[in-house]
Design a protein around this motif. Structure first.
Motif, PDB file in Angstrom:
ATOM      1  N   LEU A 997       0.829  -1.204   0.000  1.00  0.00           N
ATOM      2  CA  LEU A 997       0.000   0.000   0.000  1.00  0.00           C
ATOM      3  C   LEU A 997       0.867   1.260   0.000  1.00  0.00           C
ATOM      4  O   LEU A 997       0.584   2.229  -0.719  1.00  0.00           O
ATOM      5  CB  LEU A 997      -0.907   0.011   1.238  1.00  0.00           C
ATOM      6  N   PHE A1001       0.436   3.527  -3.256  1.00  0.00           N
ATOM      7  CA  PHE A1001      -0.508   4.628  -3.061  1.00  0.00           C
ATOM      8  C   PHE A1001      -0.081   5.628  -1.992  1.00  0.00           C
ATOM      9  O   PHE A1001      -0.789   6.614  -1.771  1.00  0.00           O
ATOM     10  CB  PHE A1001      -1.896   4.068  -2.697  1.00  0.00           C
ATOM     11  N   ILE A1009      -7.520   5.593   2.850  1.00  0.00           N
ATOM     12  CA  ILE A1009      -7.912   5.760   1.440  1.00  0.00           C
ATOM     13  C   ILE A1009      -8.638   7.083   1.262  1.00  0.00           C
ATOM     14  O   ILE A1009      -9.633   7.360   1.939  1.00  0.00           O
ATOM     15  CB  ILE A1009      -8.830   4.596   0.992  1.00  0.00           C
ATOM     16  N   PHE A1013      -9.278  10.378  -5.343  1.00  0.00           N
ATOM     17  CA  PHE A1013      -7.977   9.738  -5.519  1.00  0.00           C
ATOM     18  C   PHE A1013      -7.274  10.253  -6.769  1.00  0.00           C
ATOM     19  O   PHE A1013      -7.878  10.366  -7.837  1.00  0.00           O
ATOM     20  CB  PHE A1013      -8.179   8.222  -5.623  1.00  0.00           C
ATOM     21  N   LEU A1015      -3.692   9.309  -8.745  1.00  0.00           N
ATOM     22  CA  LEU A1015      -2.571   8.380  -8.762  1.00  0.00           C
ATOM     23  C   LEU A1015      -1.254   9.135  -8.830  1.00  0.00           C
ATOM     24  O   LEU A1015      -1.046   9.979  -9.701  1.00  0.00           O
ATOM     25  CB  LEU A1015      -2.705   7.435  -9.978  1.00  0.00           C
ATOM     26  N   GLN A1016      -0.363   8.823  -7.903  1.00  0.00           N
ATOM     27  CA  GLN A1016       0.959   9.432  -7.876  1.00  0.00           C
ATOM     28  C   GLN A1016       1.994   8.395  -8.333  1.00  0.00           C
ATOM     29  O   GLN A1016       1.756   7.191  -8.234  1.00  0.00           O
ATOM     30  CB  GLN A1016       1.302   9.881  -6.456  1.00  0.00           C
ATOM     31  N   SER A1023       5.456   1.190  -7.985  1.00  0.00           N
ATOM     32  CA  SER A1023       4.685   2.374  -8.365  1.00  0.00           C
ATOM     33  C   SER A1023       4.862   2.696  -9.845  1.00  0.00           C
ATOM     34  O   SER A1023       3.899   3.058 -10.534  1.00  0.00           O
ATOM     35  CB  SER A1023       5.119   3.567  -7.508  1.00  0.00           C
ATOM     36  N   LEU A1045     -10.361   4.352  -5.847  1.00  0.00           N
ATOM     37  CA  LEU A1045      -9.951   3.276  -4.957  1.00  0.00           C
ATOM     38  C   LEU A1045     -11.188   2.688  -4.275  1.00  0.00           C
ATOM     39  O   LEU A1045     -12.075   3.429  -3.834  1.00  0.00           O
ATOM     40  CB  LEU A1045      -8.963   3.782  -3.906  1.00  0.00           C
TER      41      LEU A1045
END
Length: 1087
Positions: A997, A1001, A1009, A1013, A1015-1016, A1023, A1045
């Protein structure tokens, strides 16, 4: 009668603008003005006119920006492209008596595609990482492919010091998404393997004692034909070893002499003639059976395991192994498809596969696909099969980067050669006779005189000696330069008008600021030159135009308070040349969010604002891009809430009752005012695209009539998030204005004698039955063409279909794109099943269901979809399959996935009994023009596991192998990504390892969470792999996708599990149960 071959009486002709792509995009040179006029290439042809185009000319591949992450902050733009090398003109052996057009360096063909620059896809979307196979070599006597140039490499944006976002703030200047709109690459949606023909799939079960009732299908039900006779085979048994299976046990089997054949069946078991093998792998349909039939539940190879039958117990539950039922299979190899081989049509590869087309006479399946690749001779034969005969036409589809660009042919002032009776265009299937002095039209059979300056002698094979040197005589798709007879006015300019909602809800939710930010960055990508014009207006309960023509002064606001009888002030100052107002426009876009941030006007006069903008565009036509956030409540075209869930003063029971009432009425246009407006917009060539950034019900069913009628599109962001949705809004808008597209188009499909067009379906306006009027059309729009017999076809002949699209490029050049497809005719029912195109069949079933939903009870539409599947499989079982036990469900190999896809359709947003009315309306509008490769992923999404990415070897594919949509494959410690081309859900199991996780994320537990969201990309391999996967999916789907998510026990988790099609739900059967249901229905019909 107006046709694509002549002026349209009483109305402007279509003038199409395929490539509104900026000069500053990577190596782009599309539809730009001609540059020079060299001498003629030799031979006896007269000198071409000054503005002609060489018909042998190749275009640089299309390099438009696909949806991708926006640049950081103010979205910096990509650097300008280097010059594109000029293209070749005529082949050295070309001798013609017709004008040949200008030489290299002039106007290129409108659409082509090219691979992205190396390294251009770290966190944006680009071409697949998998190596692209080399382009097919040019045919002898044909034209070489255009050079593929590379764009400047883009710098990597990964940083070791911190995360890099894959959402709104992302990558550096120059990192724009490139790629073409072709079917998914190797990591795309898994499809049945394309290779040697396979035997029919069989599932076994015991017969049901009480068959359910049947409902009528979308089309006519199969006519009753006498059943085949013969002794039934033992149930659940496989064929004996070392023996050929009985005749007819496989859709690909050839008739075996000396074996028993049904005497009562009116259709024999003649096979489809085997085609010559093509480059890897062979087509999915041709050839004869090469292995014994496989019974699902039994292992391949014919070894009999009678105890593995799918027996039904008294509760109706199945004991069959779910792993043995038909499922999607992955094929990673790229298919090279020649459209014709040995003077015969080659069946196309699956629409969702990765393939490269070599046009050898028939058009590419990207442009036109038929539901059946052999045409039935009679309507009775078609009716017996249960299948529909339709075309899916996508005339401006982007080709694969390795494919040869479309040739542009110039016939000078006389225009292209056409049949004088049906007005069909010259094509490879026209037959020349009398030493080339006359030709016979392959569409209507009429014999015409060959124009004197187009005459050429015939060779020993009966073909013209110059056939391989003329694209119109050897290519299935060509583009003709239209002569003056195709115009009744000057081609329209490229006009882009932006209309922004500034009501209280829009400003407070951030929708107004997001729209202004997206427009500000997108306008730099508009087509360059004096023909590009822009305008902008805002609206709440009044309409605000802006004078952009005031030199060295701020734009002046012009308010129109009357929203019942609207008008446009200072029309000449509202829409101006982009080159004159770019600075003022950017300044205004920066000011609008601040100007209206304290706005307390909640009403929205959308109808009046759209009408006023149309009045400003009426003299030119163009694209009207509307950003709307609330239900229109003021002025003309105002609407009232019709949805129960939007009313807060109702009890839960009342809401359930009202939802049933509104389920039908809520999908029907509530006010004909908007429809009347839309027809007027289409008449004046104004296309409307609607971007709905809403957090409440807005009556999509009523609003969508304007985009649907004018060739536009509905973009839906619900519930709109000011944090995560601006990135998608920007990408959607950018692709909307930069993709190959056009204005003022008209399209007609012509067919051979014996077949005629019954109906067109899609986003367009139709004034006469034979033509489709398209104020705008782009590379992503598909039109369904339903066909019908009006006579018996001739045995042994071929049936031809020709699509002609007349349009004007964004730089003002009139073009006619002609695609021709010629398919063999057959009187054998088995050939229809063998040559069925599953992807096209199912796409047509889905589109037909979307058409039926607003006018029929939902339960009836669901039953009709199931009955279509039942009737097709029943016909195959009764007339084409081996005589066998009634306990076997036999599926034709070409259609073995049809039950799974039909079940997925029943569980889709459009046909689910629950859900919001607006969501269903959006689904209907999305499906209507949807390209064939995207239909199956929409209803049967792709799911992959993410938690074990570090352990997987992905070979050449970025995306892991998909897994079935069943909760049996969901582990509590797993992470799974599910996408359908619109939404992308990432599900986190309850026992996911915290370190995974954190790496993926940036969170340590499920409680962290975020609701919104983004996304990075973090500095770790896991990743990076996740970002690469998401970007590749976005490239394949031509959509930015909304990321979300999900976790168990949360509403988001319920949404994720609702997409697991193979599970049993409150509203639908499991996959195994649905197969049993289908089997029982077939048994009932057989009895």
């Amino acid at each position: 009668m107006a046709t694509p071959g002549g002026p349209r009486p009483g109305n402007f002709p279509p003038n199409f603008n395929p490539n509104s792509l900026a000069n500053n995009m990577q190596n782009l040179q599309i539809n730009q003005p001609n540059q020079q006029q060299p001498n003629n290439a030799g031979g006896s042809a007269p000198r071409p006119p000054p503005n002609a185009t060489p018909f042998g000319q190749q275009a640089p591949p299309f390099a438009g920006n696909r949806p991708g992450p926006p640049p950081p902050g103010v979205f910096p733009r990509a650097p300008g492209p280097p010059n594109v090398p000029s293209q070749t003109s005529l082949p050295p052996n070309m001798v013609s008596s017709r004008p040949t057009g200008p030489p290299p360096g002039s106007q290129p063909p409108p659409f082509s595609s090219r691979p992205p620059p190396p390294g251009a896809m770290p966190s944006s979307i680009g071409r697949p990482v998998a190596p692209t196979p080399p382009a097919p070599g040019p045919r002898p006597g044909s034209y070489p492919s255009s050079p593929l140039t590379s764009a400047p490499s883009t710098p990597s944006h990964a940083s070791a010091s911190g995360p890099v976002s894959n959402g709104p703030p992302t990558f550096a200047p120059g990192m724009t998404q490139s790629g073409s709109s072709f079917p998914p690459a190797m990591g795309g949606m898994p499809r049945p393997l394309v290779g040697p023909p396979q035997p029919p799939a069989m599932l076994s079960s015991r017969p049901s004692s009480q068959p359910p009732q049947m409902r009528p299908t979308f089309g006519a039900p199969p006519t009753a034909v006498s059943s085949a006779s013969g002794q039934p085979a033992p149930p659940f048994s496989g064929p004996p070893r070392n023996m050929m299976p009985p005749m007819g046990s496989s859709p690909f089997s050839a008739p075996n002499t000396g074996m028993h054949q049904s005497m009562n069946s009116p259709y024999g078991m003649q096979t489809w003639p085997a085609q010559p093998q093509q480059v890897t792998p062979p087509p999915p349909i041709p050839g004869s059976m090469q292995q014994p039939p496989r019974m699902f539940g039994l292992p391949p190879g014919g070894q009999s395991l009678p105890n593995q039958s799918m027996a039904l117990n008294q509760t109706g539950q199945s004991k069959i192994d779910p792993n043995q039922i038909p499922r999607l299979s992955q094929s990673g190899s790229v298919i090279v498809h020649e459209t014709r081989q040995g003077n015969q049509a080659n069946p196309p590869p699956p629409a969702t596969s990765d393939y490269i087309v070599k046009d050898t006479g028939n058009c590419s399946p990207r442009y036109m696909r038929c539901t059946i690749n052999q045409v039935p001779l009679t309507v009775d034969l078609l009716s017996t099969s249960g299948m529909q005969l339709s075309l899916l036409v996508q005339p401006l589809a982007l080709p694969h980067p390795s494919e040869e660009p479309i040739h542009v042919v110039d016939f000078g002032e006389s225009g292209p050669v056409r049949c004088s009776r049906c007005k069909g265009y010259i094509n490879p299937f026209v037959k020349f006779i009398d030493q080339g002095r006359r030709f016979i039209c392959n569409l209507c059979g009429f014999t015409d005189e060959t124009p004197r300056d187009y005459h050429c002698n015939l060779g020993p094979d009966g073909r013209r000696r110059d056939a391989d040197e003329r694209p119109e005589l050897c290519r299935g798709t060509v583009e003709f330069i239209a002569s003056k007879e195709y115009m009744v006015r000057d081609p329209m300019p490229a006009v882009f008008f932006f209309l922004i909602d500034v009501s209280m809800n829009a400003t407070q939710t951030g929708a107004t600021a997001a729209a202004c930010s997206a427009i500000k960055q997108v306008i730099a990508d508009l087509p360059k030159g004096p023909r590009t014009m822009v305008g902008i207006a805002t609206f709440d309960s009044t309409i605000h135009f802006y004078n952009l023509k005031r030199a060295s002064q701020q734009p002046l606001m012009l308010i129109v308070p009357d929203v019942q009888d609207v008008y446009t002030p200072l029309e000449s100052d509202v829409i101006v040349q982009f080159s004159e107002c770019s600075e003022h426009l950017e300044m205004l876009l920066d000011t609008i969010p601040t100007m209206f941030e304290s706005n307390r006007i909640a009403d929205s006069a959308l109808g009046a604002a759209v009408k006023a903008a149309f009045l400003a565009m009426k003299s030119t036509g163009g694209k009207l891009l509307v950003f709307q956030s609330v239900l229109p409540s003021a002025g003309i075209g105002s609407l009232s809430a019709r949805e129960a869930e939007g009313r807060s003063n109702m009890s839960a029971g009342e809401k359930v009752l009202m939802l049933h009432i509104f389920a039908l009425s809520g999908l029907i246009l509530s006010d004909k005012t908007l429809k009347t407006m839309a027809i007027e917009f289409a008449e004046y060539q104004v296309c409307v695209d609607l971007f709905i950034t809403s957090q409440m019900y807005v009556d999509i069913a009523s609003l969508s009539v304007i985009p649907t009628t004018t060739g536009g599109q509905v973009y839906y962001y619900y519930p709109f998030s000011a944090r995560s949705d601006p990135a998608k809004l920007y990408n959607d808008l950018r692709w909307n204005v930069t993709r190959p597209q056009g204005f003022e188009a008209v399209m007609r499909v012509r067919c051979s004698q014996g077949i005629q067009v019954q109906e067109y379906s899609g986003n367009f306006c139709k004034r006469i039955p034979t033509d489709v009027d398209l104020p705008a059309i782009d590379c992503d729009k598909t039109i369904m063409v339903s066909l019908k017999h009006d006579d018996k076809l001739q045995e042994g002949s071929e049936c031809a279909f020709q699509c002609a699209l007349l349009y004007t490029t964004v730089y003002g050049q009139r073009r006619i794109r002609v695609s021709t497809l010629s398919l063999p005719c057959t009187n054998m029912l088995s050939n229809l099943f063998r040559s069925a195109d599953l992807d096209t069949q199912f796409a047509c079933i889905t589109k037909q269901a979307a058409i039926e939903i607003p006018s029929a009870p939902l339960a009836q539409v669901r039953d009709q979809a199931t009955n279509v599947c039942i009737n097709i499989l029943y016909s195959y079982r009764k007339f084409c399959a081996t005589v066998s036990s009634a306990g076997q469900l036999i599926l034709p190999e070409a259609l073995k996935m049809l039950p799974l896809y039909t079940l997925a359709l029943l569980k889709s947003t459009g046909l689910r009994p629950d859900g919001r009315i607006d969501d269903r309306s959006v689904w209907i509008n999305y499906v209507s023009p949807l390209p064939t490769p995207l239909v199956i992923p929409l209803v049967y999404p792709r799911m992959i596991a993410l938690h074990d990415l570090n352990e997987k070897e992905l070979d050449d594919s970025i995306i892991p192998v998909p897994i079935p949509l069943s909760s049996e494959h969901i582990a509590t410690e797993g992470i799974y990504l599910l996408e359908n081309g619109v939404d992308c859900l990432i599900y986190l199991g309850d026992n996911v390892q915290p370190n995974i996780l954190q790496q993926m994320f940036g969170i340590s537990s499920l409680e962290d969470i975020p609701n919104q969201f983004i996304l990075q990309q973090y500095d770790n391999p896991l990743s990076k792999k996740l970002n690469d996967i998401v970007n590749e999916i976005r490239r394949q789907r031509c959509s930015y996708l909304r990321l979300r998510l999900c976790k168990k026990g949360d509403p988001s988790g319920m949404t994720f599990f609702s997409y697991l099609i193979e599970d049993k739900t409150a509203n639908g059967l499991s996959y195994v149960e649905y197969l049993i249901h289908i089997h029982r229905q077939i048994q009932s019909k057989m009895a």
